[in-house]
Structures are given as C-alpha cells and as structure tokens.
Write a protein that holds these residues in place. Structure first.
Motif, PDB file in Angstrom:
ATOM      1  N   ASP A 344      -5.814  -8.501   6.604  1.00  0.00           N
ATOM      2  CA  ASP A 344      -5.793  -7.526   5.534  1.00  0.00           C
ATOM      3  C   ASP A 344      -4.529  -6.933   5.007  1.00  0.00           C
ATOM      4  O   ASP A 344      -4.655  -6.374   4.206  1.00  0.00           O
ATOM      5  CB  ASP A 344      -7.006  -6.667   5.824  1.00  0.00           C
ATOM      6  N   LEU A 404     -12.351  -4.091   6.073  1.00  0.00           N
ATOM      7  CA  LEU A 404     -10.951  -4.510   5.696  1.00  0.00           C
ATOM      8  C   LEU A 404     -10.445  -3.448   4.803  1.00  0.00           C
ATOM      9  O   LEU A 404     -10.900  -2.870   3.838  1.00  0.00           O
ATOM     10  CB  LEU A 404     -10.845  -6.043   5.515  1.00  0.00           C
ATOM     11  N   ASP A 406      -7.918  -4.334   2.375  1.00  0.00           N
ATOM     12  CA  ASP A 406      -7.069  -5.624   2.067  1.00  0.00           C
ATOM     13  C   ASP A 406      -6.187  -5.326   0.767  1.00  0.00           C
ATOM     14  O   ASP A 406      -6.670  -5.600  -0.489  1.00  0.00           O
ATOM     15  CB  ASP A 406      -8.399  -6.609   1.470  1.00  0.00           C
ATOM     16  N   GLY A 411      -1.224  -9.861   3.380  1.00  0.00           N
ATOM     17  CA  GLY A 411      -1.868 -10.225   4.863  1.00  0.00           C
ATOM     18  C   GLY A 411      -1.235 -11.491   5.243  1.00  0.00           C
ATOM     19  O   GLY A 411      -0.158 -11.979   4.859  1.00  0.00           O
TER      20      GLY A 411
END
Ligand code: FAD
Length: 417
Positions: A344, A404, A406, A411
């Motif tokens: 993430d 997560l 994100d 990532g």
C-alpha cells in the motif's frame, strides 16, 4: 566545538590532524537495554530520540553492518515534503516536516535543509481534481498547499514544455515548505547528536541472528560477537524481509532497486523540486549544480544495489517530455538503492509477534523525508510500548486485516510506461 575560518584553513594545511571524529568508534558491549539494527536515517534518528526523549531507556547501541550512510539514506534524492492525501499518512509526514524545520537547531548540525518548494504537475482535469483533493487534505492536517493554474505556474517555472507538449502541463499542486536536505549531513548530524547522548554506534557489525528465549527477543548474534538486549529494534530498510526472516517472521514487503541520476554540474537552473504528472519523473538541482532526478523502481525483486537500462530509458523519456532541454545535459552517473516496498506504499512502525522485537520498515520511495518522525515515533513505541498518535496507523497487521493505507502510485507496483 566551533572553528573559525582561520583555524579551518590552518587545519587544512596540517592535514586535519586536530579534527575530532564526529562520533566515537564504540566497541560492542555484552549487554544493552536497546539494540537498534541498522545505521541508516531511521536507526540513527531512533537512537537519538530514544536518548533525548526517553532518558530512562538506559544503554542504547546502533549496529550497522557497513558504514553509516551506506544504505538508502546516502543514496536518495534528498526530497522532503508532506504532501500526502490519506489521514493515516498526512499527520505523520507533516509532523516530520515540522521536525525538519527545527532539526538543525535541535542537533546543532548544518543539514542544508532547503525549503525550496515542490511542484506536482497536473496534465488533465481529472488529475487537477485529485490534486485539489490532496491539497485540501494537506491543509486540513495543518500543512501548506496551493493549486496553481497554468498562467501562474508558467510565471514561476517558465522553462517547462508548455507548448506542443506530448503531455501539456495544466498547472501544479505546490507545497512551498517542502524541499531538500543534504542526506549525508543528516546521517552525520544524527550520529553525532546520538553519540553525544551516550549511544554506542558500532559500524562493521552485521546482525546474523536474532536471539530468542521463550518467545522473547533477548539479543543478537553478530560478526562481532553476541550482544544481549532487553529490546531489539529493526530499522534496516531494503533488508527488512531478510532480517525479519531470521526471527521467523514473513513480512508483507518486496525489495526492489530504485535508481537515481545526476548530470554534470550546471549553472543554477532549477530552484525547486518538480514532479511530472504524466509519468514517473522528478527533478531538482543540487547545490553543486548537478541535476538530480529519478523515477520508478525496477520491475522485479532484487537485493542488488544497481539498476538496469529500461528504467534509465523510462526516466529519461519522462524528463525529455517535460523539459526537452535536458537532452543537452550530460548524465554523470546513476546508482541504485534497495527499497522495501509494501503493497500500500505506507510504512510499518510496530511491535512484532515476537515480544520485545520492534519493526520499522516499508518506506518504499519515501523514507528519507520521514527520517525525523520515523525515529521520533519508533523511539516512542520502543520506550512506551504504545504507538505515537501520528504513527498509529502503521500497524503490521493491517495487511492481514485488509485495512490498507493505499496512497495510489507509491506502493510495490512499478508504473513503467
Ligand atoms: P538505510 O539507509 O537503507 O538504512 C538501513 C541500514 O541497515 C543500512 O545502512 C544497512 O547497511 C543496514 N543493515 C541491513 N541489514 C543489516 C544487518 N543484518 N545488520 C546490521 N545492519 C544492517 N525518500 C525520500 O523521502 N525522498 C527522496 O527523494 C528519496 N529518494 C530516493 C532515491 C533512491 C535512489 C532511493 C534508493 C531511495 C530514495 N528514498 C527517498 C527512500 C529513502 O532513502 C529510504 O526510504 C530511507 O532512507 C530508508 O530508511 P533508512 O535511512 O533507515 O535506510
């Protein structure tokens, strides 16, 4: 100790014989209260803030397998900023930005912190919307952000390819407090400041095993002997998975090479940091005059500290699309560092399933800017056993829970075009 210009000149003539080392060459003791593995930015700042903010900690050692700064902290492109979107990240990076703003006074070291600003360019209406949202999130968390339209941007940065461009620049999200810091100086400054507070910094000391008794970490086995410890903290960036495996842990991290590039020294040209929004390319100019730039990670896992041609081509294409004049600069060198990519794009600052074993990892493209907050929050966790509020989201178990943080595009998936 302070030197006058005359004494520096005399020292230079005398071969610097009177200069004292910035930190002691400590020999490993058989026992410490806290052993920190990794003498990068994360490990050294953790040691410093442990000694400074938690003096009850006791004896602290930093174990570095090579020389200080040999890892990513000495290989990065020196950008510091707090322009994140998500609530898990933005408070942490803004906290780090504030620590950067007071760092040189705090550690009494010139780290060449330069708040020259960062411009994230946008090239479409959709991207403008996304940047407006990010800017609002930054402001909500106490950071600074401005959204510039093309007319103002072209006044501030006239040399971008606005006309006939493959990806016309429409504007930029600007953070004016962002900028750069001299990465080696950050290492040396934290090392000296930690040493002055009694931390043992032990170079050429590689941890080969993490000792455990009854499910608890009790020390480390190194090439310089066994060192027992009440608490063991890992801050080894690109080697996180390898080291954690020695404690029987499997981390949600992939190691990839990230390259950076520098041209020959040029007259002052770029007085800020610029990121391309239509490809992975960013650029600044060092105080020596070299244009420093970079882009994407390599497309496969590796522990080699060198990169390959496809990324060089991709990065240079991005640069040429944005600033065609770059084609006239001669590339001096490129290098690679091993970055520890989470899925993430956000880091881990947490306890591990092994009692008294702590983890600081998963910094992806961006752990240098985090150096002060990374150490501050990791020290807090080690000393108190609970997370610092701004780093509370960086839990190891979020990957198992699907919870997560994100930040799109930062990532483990490379974005090669
Ligand atoms: P490191 O400096 O890698 O420290 C880890 C240390 O652990 C190393 O010195 C290593 O030798 C040591 N070690 C490993 N295993 C062991 C062991 N078994 N025993 C003892 N010691 C061990 N971030 C930004 O914010 N801005 C940027 O502009 C930026 N640009 C980057 C450009 C490149 C090319 C690269 C490679 C990275 C970049 N980064 C950037 C990311 C940033 O550099 C890293 O996220 C950050 O430095 C990682 O934390 P660290 O400094 O503690 O790691």
């Amino acid at each position: 100790m302070r030197y006058s210009a005359v004494s520096v000149f005399i020292q230079a003539l005398q071969g610097h014989t009177g200069w004292k080392p910035a930190w002691r060459k400590a020999a490993p003791a058989p026992f410490y209260d806290v052993v920190i593995i990794g003498g990068g930015g994360g490990g050294l700042s953790t040691a410093y803030y442990l000694a400074k903010n938690h003096p009850e900690t006791g004896r602290i050692a930093v174990l570095e397998k090579s020389w200080l700064g040999s890892g990513n902290v000495g290989r990065n492109t020196t950008i510091i900023r707090s322009n994140y979107l998500l609530p898990g990240n933005e408070p942490f990076y803004e906290f780090s930005m504030k620590l950067w703003e007071g760092l040189e006074q705090d550690i009494n070291y010139n780290a060449m912190v330069s708040q020259r600003g960062i411009y994230n360019l946008y090239h479409s209406d959709i991207q403008r919307d996304a940047y407006a949202r990010r800017g609002n999130s930054m402001i909500l968390h106490g950071a600074d952000a401005e959204l510039l339209e093309r007319a103002q941007l072209s006044q501030e940065i006239p040399y971008l390819n606005y006309e006939n461009a493959r990806f016309p620049v429409q504007g930029a999200l600007v953070q004016r407090r962002a900028g750069t810091a001299r990465h080696d100086a950050v290492v040396w400054g934290y090392a000296r400041a930690a040493d002055q507070r009694g931390v043992d910094i032990i170079e050429n000391c590689e941890v080969a095993a993490i000792l455990q008794e009854n499910g608890k970490a009790v020390g480390v086995e190194t090439n310089r002997g066994t060192i027992r410890a009440t608490k063991v903290a890992m801050a080894v960036a690109g080697s996180s998975s390898l080291l954690a495996a020695k404690a029987g842990l499997r981390l949600p991290i992939e190691s990839h090479v990230l390259q950076a590039f520098v041209t020959e020294g040029l007259k002052p040209l770029i007085d800020t940091v610029i990121t391309f929004g239509a490809g992975h390319f960013y650029i600044s100019q060092s105080d020596k005059g070299g244009l420093v730039f970079g882009g994407d990670i390599e497309g496969y896992n590796s522990y080699a500290q060198r990169g390959n041609l496809p990324v060089i081509e991709d990065v240079c294409e991005g640069g040429m699309a944005l600033m065609p004049m770059l084609g006239r600069a001669r590339l001096l060198r490129s290098w690679g560092g091993i970055v520890d990519m989470t899925m993430d794009g956000s880091p881990i600052i947490d306890k591990t399933p092994v009692e008294n074993l702590f983890l600081n990892a998963g910094w992806c493209y961006g752990g240098f800017k985090a150096t002060p907050a990374s150490g501050f929050c990791f020290a807090h966790l080690i000393a108190r056993g609970d997370p610092h509020p701004v780093a509370a989201a960086y839990k190891l178990e979020r990957f198992a829970e699907g919870n997560l943080i994100d930040e799109k595009g930062v990532g483990a998936q490379p974005n090669l075009h």
